[in-house]
Write an enzyme that holds these catalytic residues in place. Sequence first.
Site, PDB file in Angstrom:
ATOM      1  CE1 TYR A  45      -4.187   2.058   0.584  1.00  0.00           C
ATOM      2  CE2 TYR A  45      -4.034   2.885   1.835  1.00  0.00           C
ATOM      3  CZ  TYR A  45      -4.293   2.560   0.143  1.00  0.00           C
ATOM      4  OH  TYR A  45      -5.622   3.521   0.409  1.00  0.00           O
ATOM      5  CE  LYS A  75      -7.497   6.275   0.513  1.00  0.00           C
ATOM      6  NZ  LYS A  75      -8.604   6.757  -0.122  1.00  0.00           N
TER       7      LYS A  75
HETATM    8  O1  0WE Z   1      -7.319   2.832  -1.904  1.00  0.00           O
HETATM    9  C1  0WE Z   1      -7.167   1.789  -2.309  1.00  0.00           C
HETATM   10  C2  0WE Z   1      -6.671   1.579  -3.671  1.00  0.00           C
HETATM   11  C3  0WE Z   1      -6.595   2.435  -4.502  1.00  0.00           C
HETATM   12  C4  0WE Z   1      -5.639   2.463  -5.545  1.00  0.00           C
HETATM   13  C5  0WE Z   1      -6.093   2.355  -6.361  1.00  0.00           C
HETATM   14  C6  0WE Z   1      -4.940   1.704  -7.522  1.00  0.00           C
HETATM   15  C7  0WE Z   1      -4.627   0.615  -8.866  1.00  0.00           C
HETATM   16  C8  0WE Z   1      -4.377   1.612 -10.511  1.00  0.00           C
HETATM   17  C9  0WE Z   1      -4.282   3.908  -6.001  1.00  0.00           C
HETATM   18  N1  0WE Z   1      -4.242   4.186  -7.374  1.00  0.00           N
HETATM   19  C10 0WE Z   1      -3.993   3.249  -8.037  1.00  0.00           C
HETATM   20  N2  0WE Z   1      -2.737   3.634  -8.739  1.00  0.00           N
HETATM   21  C11 0WE Z   1      -3.580   1.965  -9.922  1.00  0.00           C
HETATM   22  O2  0WE Z   1      -2.863   2.421 -11.368  1.00  0.00           O
HETATM   23  N3  0WE Z   1      -7.544   1.010  -1.722  1.00  0.00           N
HETATM   24  C12 0WE Z   1      -8.281   0.719  -0.454  1.00  0.00           C
HETATM   25  C13 0WE Z   1      -7.448  -0.563  -2.317  1.00  0.00           C
HETATM   26  C14 0WE Z   1      -6.049  -1.028  -2.606  1.00  0.00           C
HETATM   27  O3  0WE Z   1      -5.720  -1.320  -2.594  1.00  0.00           O
HETATM   28  C15 0WE Z   1      -4.019  -1.625  -2.716  1.00  0.00           C
HETATM   29  C16 0WE Z   1      -4.153  -2.519  -1.629  1.00  0.00           C
HETATM   30  C17 0WE Z   1      -5.392  -2.112  -0.704  1.00  0.00           C
HETATM   31  C18 0WE Z   1      -6.308  -2.717  -0.532  1.00  0.00           C
HETATM   32  C19 0WE Z   1      -2.999  -1.507  -2.914  1.00  0.00           C
HETATM   33  C20 0WE Z   1      -1.512  -2.792  -2.160  1.00  0.00           C
HETATM   34  C21 0WE Z   1      -1.802  -3.299  -1.523  1.00  0.00           C
HETATM   35  C22 0WE Z   1      -3.407  -3.401  -0.335  1.00  0.00           C
END
Ligand code: 0WE
Length: 259
Positions: A156, A163
């Site tokens: 993350y 966040k």
């Molecule tokens: O906040 C998130 C994900 C937000 C996000 C997702 C992406 C995917 C595509 C932000 N930036 C991008 N950029 C991209 O290119 N989450 C809470 C979901 C999430 O994302 C992770 C998680 C979890 C859970 C990333 C790594 C590890 C766990």
Amino acid sequence: MSILKGKKAVIIGLASTRSIAWGIANALKGQGADLAFNFQNEKLEARVKKMAQELGSSVCLPMDVSSDDEIANFFNSLKNQFGNFDILIHSVAFAPSSQLEGSFTEVTDRDGFRIAHDVSSYSLTAVTKAALPLLNDNASILTLSYLGAVKAMPSYNVMGLAKASLEANVRFLAYDLGPKSIRVNGISAGPIKTLAASGIKGIKTMLDHMEQASPLRRNVTIEEVGNAAAFLASDMASGITGQVVYVDSGYSIVGMSLS
Ligand code: 0WE
């Protein structure tokens, strides 16, 4: 009983029917709210407009939250097409994919850090500032966070820092806007397989882990996040501001989970 009858809500960040924004839109609609939406770019325009229509909304306007001009244009057009409103939902996050895999120390760079914080945290300040002249008394602003704001974990990475900034943003906005009777809160949702999350390596393992380790022994749905959002956006939550509410099957309260 409809807890959002007569309320108008603007939802930022709808991208697909798997989006948390879609779960929130449906719950708000279900409680009687009228809705307006943004779409980030032409690629998403047709899909988001179709989803807006399904929820009885004809107000769907372009805005990429990384652009001050687009934010200004969005709220200008919104003033004419939707008028004043009561609820602002911010369901937007982005970090370059290079940042979301591998060693935090190795993969994090200045541009990744800047973009993650700009799109995922500053955008809440920016849209709140622009929305302010249109917000009714007792308005409610809501954003979406994740456990990585307060706990370290693999992959993350810089999104966790963004966040953390977003959650501090919630507190400073709540402190600032409280005297205007505007509330600002966050929901920290458990992992959900949204379109954004489906590109993330290891998301399946994380969802499986939640099923093993969370008190409810299951993952949460966008409907459950939507219902919590409807509550926080409503006058039922009139005494709640500056908070981050966890909708995560209880995962965040566990110190150790055995069998
Ligand atoms: O906040 C998130 C994900 C937000 C996000 C997702 C992406 C995917 C595509 C932000 N930036 C991008 N950029 C991209 O290119 N989450 C809470 C979901 C999430 O994302 C992770 C998680 C979890 C859970 C990333 C790594 C590890 C766990």
